[in-house]
Write an enzyme that holds these catalytic residues in place. Structure first.
Site, PDB file in Angstrom:
ATOM      1  CB  SER A 190      30.554  42.624  39.697  1.00  0.00           C
ATOM      2  OG  SER A 190      31.917  42.909  39.905  1.00  0.00           O
ATOM      3  CG  ASP A 240      33.509  39.994  46.652  1.00  0.00           C
ATOM      4  OD1 ASP A 240      34.507  40.345  46.007  1.00  0.00           O
ATOM      5  OD2 ASP A 240      32.354  40.390  46.395  1.00  0.00           O
ATOM      6  CG  HIS A 274      32.991  39.089  42.993  1.00  0.00           C
ATOM      7  ND1 HIS A 274      32.528  40.294  43.495  1.00  0.00           N
ATOM      8  CD2 HIS A 274      32.963  39.217  41.642  1.00  0.00           C
ATOM      9  CE1 HIS A 274      32.241  41.098  42.491  1.00  0.00           C
ATOM     10  NE2 HIS A 274      32.489  40.476  41.357  1.00  0.00           N
TER      11      HIS A 274
END
Length: 337
Positions: A183, A279, A309
């Site tokens: 991320s 996501d 995610h």
């Protein structure tokens, strides 16, 4: 040349049995219907909890640590905490064995540039250490809003330099270095690689970017519309993260914030991009993988069409997360030699 690079990527991820589906033009065929039941169960655990963007920052950080800090931890040969830069910057170093030198994997945790630490990602880093057979250096970089961009990025660059210069102290091989992150951490890994290649001529064996932040939140993207609520990470959370990260909104177009806008992508090392169907960052990750292929980078794009995610963090607790992480580690092992 660009098309050939993309086709090499397709062939490689088929050999790895990864669930990406592309035509020769790079168009993805969507066939996803639902989040994997094991990942649905993880979401159910936090159902009814207040959204992160409604919480004080410190409360959100404590919640992140409570959720991820107690995950099962695989044993490694040695774990050492170090402080560098006058004791200001903390690193956690995981050694897989004591048999001579091992390649180095420098890891940057996710959390929207606001949350996360070496403690929230302890379980994942242990998995990476063992799975990739690499000394893994986890970086506790500066967080926003206390220290806004580029403070965290500067810490990541400093940590990479330190790891290469001090490799002999922890059994690492400075000539076999890879970067990784999830991320926001993937964003920092990408941008750190670009900066060090540009300013210091440092090269890397590989880059692992798991569901990366590669651009500022774009509410017109299909993934923000389709997956922006109900699957963990939300559109509103991404806006909240960027509001904290940047001192002014205009900086969002800076390639050091949004690496998909960088003109220098061709210099990146072989890269493994993980994306998840459920996501809001799905589309920017897919677009980033395509841009790398078009630039001639040796890229593997692993799209997981039943995942959300952050799902790699659950490796060790469910099968889809473990299988995905194992595939990424196998690729890293091959690249690091």
């Amino acid at each position: 040349m660009a098309e050939d690079a993309q086709l090499r990527s397709v062939g490689l991820h088929h050999r790895l049995s990864i669930s990406a589906r592309w035509t020769h033009r790079g168009e993805r065929r969507l066939n996803a219907t639902a989040l994997h039941p094991a990942l649905q169960a993880r979401l159910a655990e936090v159902q009814g909890a207040p959204p992160v963007d409604t919480l004080p920052v410190e409360t959100a950080r404590q919640g992140s640590l409570a959720r991820f800090g107690s995950l099962p931890k695989v044993p490694v040969f040695q774990v050492t905490d170090r402080a560098i830069d006058g004791g200001r910057l903390r690193l956690r170093i995981y050694r897989p064995h004591n048999r001579g030198t091992a390649p180095i994997l420098v890891f940057f945790h996710g959390g929207g540039f606001v949350l996360g630490s070496v403690d929230t990602h302890d379980a994942l880093c242990r998995q990476l250490c063992v799975g990739a057979d690499a000394v893994t250096v986890s970086v506790d970089y500066a967080l926003a809003p206390e220290q806004k961009f580029p403070a965290g990025l500067d810490d990541c660059v400093a940590a990479i330099r330190w790891a290469r210069e001090h490799a002999a102290e922890f059994g690492g091989d400075p000539d076999r270095v890879a970067l990784a992150g999830d991320s926001a951490g993937a964003n920092l890994a990408i941008v750190s690689a670009l900066r060090l290649l540009r300013t210091a001529g440092l090269s890397f064996r590989a880059l692992l970017a798991a569901y990366p932040v590669t651009d500022a939140p774009d509410l017109a993207r299909a993934s923000y519309v389709e997956r922006g609520a109900g699957f963990g990470l939300t559109t509103q959370a991404m806006i909240w993260f960027f509001d904290h990260y940047l001192d002014e909104p205009g900086r969002a177009s800076d390639p050091d914030v949004s690496p998909s806008r960088s003109p220098d992508l061709a210099v990146l090392p072989p890269t493994y991009v993980v994306t998840a169907e459920f996501d809001p960052l799905r589309d920017e990750g897919i677009e980033f993988a395509r841009k790398l292929a078009a630039a001639g980078v040796a890229v593997v794009h692993a799209h997981h069409d039943d995942a959300n995610h952050g799902f790699l963090s659950w490796a060790g607790t469910n099968e889809p997360s473990q299988v995905a992480l194992d595939a990424a580690c196998a690729w890293l092992t091959a690249q690091l030699g």
